[in-house]
Design a protein around this motif. Sequence first.
Motif, mmCIF file in Angstrom:
data_model
loop_
_atom_site.group_PDB
_atom_site.id
_atom_site.type_symbol
_atom_site.label_atom_id
_atom_site.label_comp_id
_atom_site.label_asym_id
_atom_site.label_seq_id
_atom_site.Cartn_x
_atom_site.Cartn_y
_atom_site.Cartn_z
ATOM 1 N N PHE A 232 0.821 -1.208 0.000
ATOM 2 C CA PHE A 232 0.000 0.000 0.000
ATOM 3 C C PHE A 232 0.858 1.261 0.000
ATOM 4 N N VAL A 233 1.898 1.275 0.834
ATOM 5 C CA VAL A 233 2.761 2.459 0.871
ATOM 6 C C VAL A 233 3.487 2.614 -0.474
ATOM 7 N N SER A 234 3.801 1.489 -1.126
ATOM 8 C CA SER A 234 4.395 1.555 -2.470
ATOM 9 C C SER A 234 3.444 2.240 -3.437
ATOM 10 N N LEU A 235 2.155 1.910 -3.322
ATOM 11 C CA LEU A 235 1.171 2.519 -4.214
ATOM 12 C C LEU A 235 1.024 4.010 -3.929
ATOM 13 N N VAL A 236 1.187 4.398 -2.643
ATOM 14 C CA VAL A 236 1.121 5.825 -2.324
ATOM 15 C C VAL A 236 2.270 6.561 -3.013
ATOM 16 N N TYR A 237 3.477 5.984 -2.950
ATOM 17 C CA TYR A 237 4.614 6.592 -3.661
ATOM 18 C C TYR A 237 4.366 6.612 -5.163
ATOM 19 N N ALA A 238 3.834 5.486 -5.698
ATOM 20 C CA ALA A 238 3.551 5.425 -7.141
ATOM 21 C C ALA A 238 2.539 6.505 -7.519
ATOM 22 N N ASN A 239 1.556 6.700 -6.647
ATOM 23 C CA ASN A 239 0.558 7.744 -6.874
ATOM 24 C C ASN A 239 1.211 9.127 -6.824
ATOM 25 N N ASN A 240 2.172 9.295 -5.899
ATOM 26 C CA ASN A 240 2.904 10.567 -5.824
ATOM 27 C C ASN A 240 3.647 10.823 -7.127
ATOM 28 N N MET A 241 4.239 9.763 -7.686
ATOM 29 C CA MET A 241 4.937 9.903 -8.961
ATOM 30 C C MET A 241 3.972 10.378 -10.054
ATOM 31 N N CYS A 242 2.799 9.752 -10.127
ATOM 32 C CA CYS A 242 1.796 10.164 -11.117
ATOM 33 C C CYS A 242 1.387 11.616 -10.874
ATOM 34 N N SER A 243 1.252 11.997 -9.582
ATOM 35 C CA SER A 243 0.854 13.375 -9.265
ATOM 36 C C SER A 243 1.886 14.368 -9.767
ATOM 37 N N ILE A 244 3.186 14.017 -9.651
ATOM 38 C CA ILE A 244 4.232 14.929 -10.123
ATOM 39 C C ILE A 244 4.046 15.181 -11.622
ATOM 40 N N TYR A 245 3.861 14.109 -12.398
ATOM 41 C CA TYR A 245 3.643 14.266 -13.845
ATOM 42 C C TYR A 245 2.369 15.048 -14.112
ATOM 43 N N CYS A 246 1.331 14.721 -13.322
ATOM 44 C CA CYS A 246 0.028 15.361 -13.491
ATOM 45 C C CYS A 246 0.129 16.867 -13.255
ATOM 46 N N ILE A 247 0.898 17.267 -12.233
ATOM 47 C CA ILE A 247 1.050 18.681 -11.900
ATOM 48 C C ILE A 247 1.821 19.392 -13.012
ATOM 49 N N ILE A 248 2.915 18.768 -13.489
ATOM 50 C CA ILE A 248 3.717 19.396 -14.550
ATOM 51 C C ILE A 248 2.875 19.545 -15.818
ATOM 52 N N LEU A 249 2.190 18.455 -16.222
ATOM 53 C CA LEU A 249 1.379 18.501 -17.448
ATOM 54 C C LEU A 249 0.200 19.460 -17.276
ATOM 55 N N GLY A 250 -0.393 19.448 -16.080
ATOM 56 C CA GLY A 250 -1.508 20.349 -15.797
ATOM 57 C C GLY A 250 -1.080 21.803 -15.839
ATOM 58 N N PHE A 251 0.133 22.063 -15.372
ATOM 59 C CA PHE A 251 0.657 23.435 -15.381
ATOM 60 C C PHE A 251 0.764 23.947 -16.820
ATOM 61 N N PHE A 252 1.133 23.043 -17.741
ATOM 62 C CA PHE A 252 1.224 23.437 -19.157
ATOM 63 C C PHE A 252 -0.091 23.175 -19.897
ATOM 64 N N CYS A 253 -1.158 22.925 -19.118
ATOM 65 C CA CYS A 253 -2.516 22.778 -19.652
ATOM 66 C C CYS A 253 -2.673 21.599 -20.614
ATOM 67 N N LEU A 254 -1.871 20.546 -20.432
ATOM 68 C CA LEU A 254 -2.023 19.339 -21.255
ATOM 69 C C LEU A 254 -2.909 18.371 -20.472
ATOM 70 N N THR A 255 -4.210 18.703 -20.376
ATOM 71 C CA THR A 255 -5.093 17.973 -19.456
ATOM 72 C C THR A 255 -5.285 16.514 -19.830
ATOM 73 N N THR A 256 -5.411 16.225 -21.126
ATOM 74 C CA THR A 256 -5.646 14.828 -21.532
ATOM 75 C C THR A 256 -4.449 13.966 -21.149
ATOM 76 N N LEU A 257 -3.238 14.486 -21.446
ATOM 77 C CA LEU A 257 -2.022 13.757 -21.064
ATOM 78 C C LEU A 257 -1.950 13.596 -19.555
ATOM 79 N N ALA A 258 -2.356 14.647 -18.823
ATOM 80 C CA ALA A 258 -2.319 14.602 -17.358
ATOM 81 C C ALA A 258 -3.208 13.481 -16.837
ATOM 82 N N LEU A 259 -4.380 13.307 -17.460
ATOM 83 C CA LEU A 259 -5.283 12.238 -17.026
ATOM 84 C C LEU A 259 -4.685 10.863 -17.329
ATOM 85 N N LEU A 260 -3.908 10.782 -18.438
ATOM 86 C CA LEU A 260 -3.310 9.502 -18.819
ATOM 87 C C LEU A 260 -2.114 9.135 -17.946
#
Length: 314
Positions: A232-260
Amino acid sequence: MKFKFNIKERWQRFKAWREQPSQLAPLSDESHECECCHTSFQGNYCPRCGQSWRIGRYSFKTATLGFLDVWGLGNRGMFRTIRDLILRPGYMIRDYLKGMQTAYFPPFKMFFVLAVFSILVMHGFNIKMETYAEDESMESVERSLKYKPDKDETIIDHTSLEADKTENSPFSVEQKDRVKDIYTDLLVYLVRFSVRFPSIFSLLVLMLFSGVLYLFFRHCPNIPDLRYSEFFVSLVYANNMCSIYCIILGFFCLTTLALLSILLVLIPLKQLSGYSWVRTILKTSVAFVLSLVLFLTIFFIVFFLIMGYVAVMY
Ligand SMILES: [Zn+2]
């Protein structure tokens, strides 16, 4: 040709670096005198009061770290954690599970820090200064969910078909509409929540999904006796990794990529477990389908409970 070889060699070296356990800076045998309690000691921290030997006169660096510390970011390798989550997420999680905890930013704390950033990005802190949560596309999703066909329209509607088939059904058309309303409202809330708080939403999905996924990874080659808590804690870190990408892509308004970016969760799963790519993808997909079947079963049980409730109350 030589250039190509070079790239291959570099890639091999990068791969070897990724898989090695993370190294902390070696301890110096220099002697220091603590500025706070004047104890002489070797190493980075005073054994008596815990102050770092590096503290000298007050500087802008001290001020910046002090400011970041208020947000929980000043210490505990935030930058190391971000770097490792991008370059070697699964191996980093392995190191963390093996006991390198102080070297990395704590997973749950990191989750909340990233959640705050992702909410900021979703609410206007991006290059277009757009608030996704009040986007037109959101409204159109809500409208299509709440859409009700007119009586004279000849659209095949499940409720009307069922009503024709079973005229002695215990539920009236109004009762069925009522149930439909409850479900569309629920769905609209869910969609709205997922767009406004993507990292919290993805953690909830991971939590629901983790139970079944664990069954497929608990005896993996790298950690044959993986515990659920560790997974479970591994999945939390994995989720954090996805969040980092999501934040970067979201900042550049690439919403579809952010969701992927949620698909990137396969990288840490592969690196942590030691399964091949094919196996990792297969196991994750099967777990996902099984979880979906499980949720649909629960959904229908709840559905019939609500139907029963409506039949009694209305
Ligand atoms: Zn001291």
